[in-house]
Design an enzyme around this catalytic site. Sequence first.
Site, PDB file in Angstrom:
ATOM      1  N   LYS A 148       0.862  -1.184   0.000  1.00 35.67           N
ATOM      2  CA  LYS A 148       0.000   0.000   0.000  1.00 35.67           C
ATOM      3  C   LYS A 148       0.899   1.235   0.000  1.00 35.67           C
ATOM      4  O   LYS A 148       1.115   1.884   1.027  1.00 35.67           O
ATOM      5  CB  LYS A 148      -0.948  -0.037   1.206  1.00 35.67           C
ATOM      6  CG  LYS A 148      -2.302   0.576   0.884  1.00 35.67           C
ATOM      7  CD  LYS A 148      -3.349   0.153   1.850  1.00 35.67           C
ATOM      8  CE  LYS A 148      -4.543   1.100   1.807  1.00 35.67           C
ATOM      9  NZ  LYS A 148      -5.191   1.233   0.514  1.00 35.67           N
TER      10      LYS A 148
HETATM   11  N1  PMP Z   1      -7.086  -2.428  -3.990  1.00 34.54           N
HETATM   12  C1  PMP Z   1      -6.725  -1.158  -3.804  1.00 34.54           C
HETATM   13  C2  PMP Z   1      -5.988  -0.453  -4.891  1.00 34.54           C
HETATM   14  C3  PMP Z   1      -7.038  -0.485  -2.615  1.00 34.54           C
HETATM   15  O1  PMP Z   1      -6.684   0.786  -2.422  1.00 34.54           O
HETATM   16  C4  PMP Z   1      -7.781  -1.181  -1.621  1.00 34.54           C
HETATM   17  C5  PMP Z   1      -8.167  -0.474  -0.359  1.00 34.54           C
HETATM   18  N2  PMP Z   1      -7.167  -0.546   0.625  1.00 34.54           N
HETATM   19  C6  PMP Z   1      -8.131  -2.507  -1.849  1.00 34.54           C
HETATM   20  C7  PMP Z   1      -7.764  -3.098  -3.040  1.00 34.54           C
HETATM   21  C8  PMP Z   1      -8.851  -3.300  -0.812  1.00 34.54           C
HETATM   22  O2  PMP Z   1      -7.979  -3.628   0.229  1.00 34.54           O
HETATM   23  P1  PMP Z   1      -8.504  -3.833   1.703  1.00 34.54           P
HETATM   24  O3  PMP Z   1      -9.556  -4.858   1.636  1.00 34.54           O
HETATM   25  O4  PMP Z   1      -7.329  -4.334   2.458  1.00 34.54           O
HETATM   26  O5  PMP Z   1      -8.992  -2.529   2.173  1.00 34.54           O
END
Ligand code: PMP
Length: 296
Positions: A148
């Site tokens: 992230k």
């Molecule tokens: N893909 C992207 C590009 C994101 O920004 C997110 C949000 N964090 C997700 C997928 C979903 O991830 P998560 O379930 O961990 O929030």
Amino acid sequence: MNGQVIRTEEALVSAMESIHLGIFEGIKAYVEGNILGEGPLNIFCWKRHVDRLFRSAAVCGLKIPYSKDELLEATKRTVRANGSKANVYIQPRIWPKVAAPGQVYVVIPVWPFETLLGKGNPRFSKERRFMISSWRRVASDALPPQAKAWANYANSGLAGREASRLGYDSAIFLDNRGFVSEGTGACLMTVREGKVITPPVTASILESVTRDMFLRFLPEDLGIPAEVRDITRVELYASDEAFLCGTGGEVTPITSVDDIKLGDEYPGPITRRAAEYYSEILAGNVKKRKDWLTSV
Ligand code: PMP
């Protein structure tokens, strides 16, 4: 910020920093018992989020100067200091200090958000027109989509701007091989003949916490089969239902892709069922899944 509870306007990062080298997390805390109400809060999947934060830091060469327990305590303190009684979004952010190699800024902003979920919430069933972005999702040999990292969101920003310029609500990326990847800030799930299908981590997606939890509870708790495999653009067009899942987007139903309407019913029955059950988990109403929550 860096160990202190301070006002937002005092949480400053120098304009001379290379902020594109930062990482972050997106976490939510929901009200126990009724996520549309007020009351004590529980963080969803704290451990998985903080583990991913440390993995993102490792990939991007940042050293977090706090333990995972210290970050949890800091998060609880910040939520309490804000006097939050309704659902809150928690977004730990970390940037390197360019002038002090090895040191970082650690900031944990917290703010309220409006959920799409919860019984009878009209926001859930709003129509949402998606397009396939002309921008491909960043490939993992260019930037790390599994981490992230803020830099990945420049790619999301371009796709989002294109969608809004062309009159769509949002966009879905293909990966650099031409298979379906993910949304601009959430993972994609399609439904075909009663089965949920979602792209693999190798399709340039973030290793989503929500996606992992869906892959567990759909088959284990709801008896809905779930498969991880590559999806073609044509399969997406011809799916019975599709939705995005993620911390921010929660469960976001998709009405159409490139103006091709998906299925007969909107939101589709499996999308609804998954969203309703997920809401119950978030509210702490599913005994078996209570250990996915950490009380604030
Ligand atoms: N893909 C992207 C590009 C994101 O920004 C997110 C949000 N964090 C997700 C997928 C979903 O991830 P998560 O379930 O961990 O929030």
